[in-house]
Design a protein around this motif. Sequence first.
Motif, PDB file in Angstrom:
ATOM      1  N   GLY A 266       0.807  -1.176   0.107  1.00  0.00           N
ATOM      2  CA  GLY A 266      -0.066  -0.087  -0.103  1.00  0.00           C
ATOM      3  C   GLY A 266       0.745   1.437  -0.008  1.00  0.00           C
ATOM      4  N   GLY A 267       1.936   1.109   0.679  1.00  0.00           N
ATOM      5  CA  GLY A 267       2.700   2.384   0.969  1.00  0.00           C
ATOM      6  C   GLY A 267       3.518   2.682  -0.689  1.00  0.00           C
ATOM      7  N   ALA A 268       3.639   1.627  -1.389  1.00  0.00           N
ATOM      8  CA  ALA A 268       4.442   1.762  -2.591  1.00  0.00           C
ATOM      9  C   ALA A 268       3.136   2.502  -3.791  1.00  0.00           C
ATOM     10  N   ALA A 269       1.912   1.973  -3.422  1.00  0.00           N
ATOM     11  CA  ALA A 269       0.888   2.570  -4.329  1.00  0.00           C
ATOM     12  C   ALA A 269       0.532   3.859  -3.928  1.00  0.00           C
ATOM     13  N   LEU A 315      -3.411  -2.329   4.387  1.00  0.00           N
ATOM     14  CA  LEU A 315      -3.269  -1.625   2.952  1.00  0.00           C
ATOM     15  C   LEU A 315      -3.466  -0.114   3.062  1.00  0.00           C
ATOM     16  N   LEU A 316      -4.549   0.336   3.564  1.00  0.00           N
ATOM     17  CA  LEU A 316      -4.725   1.900   3.587  1.00  0.00           C
ATOM     18  C   LEU A 316      -3.954   2.614   4.468  1.00  0.00           C
ATOM     19  N   ALA A 317      -3.498   2.049   5.344  1.00  0.00           N
ATOM     20  CA  ALA A 317      -2.436   2.930   6.526  1.00  0.00           C
ATOM     21  C   ALA A 317      -1.372   2.926   5.788  1.00  0.00           C
ATOM     22  N   CYS A 320      -1.565   5.710   2.908  1.00  0.00           N
ATOM     23  CA  CYS A 320      -1.669   7.002   3.363  1.00  0.00           C
ATOM     24  C   CYS A 320      -0.519   7.494   4.072  1.00  0.00           C
ATOM     25  N   ALA A 321      -0.062   6.551   5.014  1.00  0.00           N
ATOM     26  CA  ALA A 321       1.244   7.045   6.043  1.00  0.00           C
ATOM     27  C   ALA A 321       2.584   7.144   4.906  1.00  0.00           C
ATOM     28  N   VAL A 322       2.696   6.288   4.069  1.00  0.00           N
ATOM     29  CA  VAL A 322       3.803   6.346   3.299  1.00  0.00           C
ATOM     30  C   VAL A 322       3.570   7.406   2.173  1.00  0.00           C
ATOM     31  N   GLY A 323       2.420   7.420   1.670  1.00  0.00           N
ATOM     32  CA  GLY A 323       2.040   8.600   0.770  1.00  0.00           C
ATOM     33  C   GLY A 323       2.464   9.950   1.474  1.00  0.00           C
ATOM     34  N   GLY A 324       1.909  10.261   2.516  1.00  0.00           N
ATOM     35  CA  GLY A 324       2.010  11.342   3.228  1.00  0.00           C
ATOM     36  C   GLY A 324       3.506  11.817   3.292  1.00  0.00           C
ATOM     37  N   GLN A 325       4.523  10.742   3.716  1.00  0.00           N
ATOM     38  CA  GLN A 325       5.773  11.108   3.890  1.00  0.00           C
ATOM     39  C   GLN A 325       6.357  11.514   2.182  1.00  0.00           C
ATOM     40  N   LEU A 326       5.887  10.896   1.474  1.00  0.00           N
ATOM     41  CA  LEU A 326       6.248  11.080  -0.199  1.00  0.00           C
ATOM     42  C   LEU A 326       5.746  12.612  -0.472  1.00  0.00           C
ATOM     43  N   ILE A 327       4.786  13.091  -0.081  1.00  0.00           N
ATOM     44  CA  ILE A 327       4.410  14.243  -0.546  1.00  0.00           C
ATOM     45  C   ILE A 327       5.307  15.428   0.158  1.00  0.00           C
TER      46      ILE A 327
END
Length: 410
Positions: A266-269, A315-317, A320-327
Amino acid sequence: MSSSTVYPRHSLRTIGLCFFVALLEGLDLQATGIAAPYMASEFGLSPASLGWLFSAGLIGLLPGAVLGGGLADRYGRKSVLIAAVILFGLFSLLTAHSSTYEGLLAARLVTGLGLGAALPILIALSSETVDEHLRSTAVSLTYCGVPLGGALAGLLGMLSVSGDWRLVFYVGGIAPLLIALLLTLWLPESRAYQGRSGAGLSMPLRAMASSLFSQGRGRGTLLLWASCFLTLTTLYMLLNWLPTLLLERGMSRLDVATIQVLFNVGGAAGTLLAGFLMDRQKSFMAVALAYLGMLVSLAALGTADQLQWLLLAGLLAGACAVGGQLILYALAPRMYPADIRATGVGVAVAVGRLGSMTGPLVAGQLLAAGTGVGGLLLAASPVVVLAAVTAAGLINRNGAEIGLADLPKA
């Protein structure tokens, strides 16, 4: 439009090489957690001793990120990245060959230095190899290697059926040395670094750091640091405590391992989606989805009883958590000119690492106080809200980042 038109061949090569380094970084960051039960048995380690072993690598990440970014701005992205990759590869191998607890601590500390130095350079390189309207996507393509590396570490842990904890460190040591050779042969130096002004060549590291607050960049720098700290506090609380919390809820080890893998997938996605949205001037949407999704997934992990909902929440966690870091990692290189770009990214990464150490420690104290799983996840919610507010503060109403209009183009 062909991919070669959007991404020139040298850009694809740079992003691909950076992705593989990020993959190895993600593998090594979770390697100690995977190997911990076997290491504890072989060396007779107490939980406190294991805690110091976990912390040794994290402690090394902080000075590594600051020094790696600063050195890359002075001596070039390519050479410093190769040195960092060789460093964490050699000391990962040394971890596998350590015969004492003190040797393990020293090996993990120096491995952390190399890992910390590599990440800001990867972010700077990938953002500088493409046109401005593709920078967030390029960073996301590189950074998605980190959660995928974490998933690979989990799979290697499953393969270590004989209890040979050294396998994950052998892979995490030999592969970086091979990648370092490929970097030497194929990685082009950043054009932004080559074309920057000559002032940065002789600028002391202290002056480079103080320039993060000059020319109207102070407010954006502080907001970036605050959001990095708060976001990584939540992310690493989940990474470190999620398996234990789920086991305490009565789940089997196989189910917990499955949720961990889904968290990383999920983090990769999430990184790819966040990068896609940001390059299409939808940065506010990316922030809203990431941090609102974190709140929802935290609530689900604390209250859901059925396995399928917990799998979806994991999957959602991760997304969103890794996606927030990517932002935040995508915003950072766009806030600074080429002379101080890697320095700016490195310091932001280091501040985030402080959050990565704070989250697990605070979670441990809350659990010791008897808050329970639900109470811990509820206590994390205000941190997520503050992280969202500071991330949104980096973006103006037009979707542009603070200070970008005043910065020189790379």
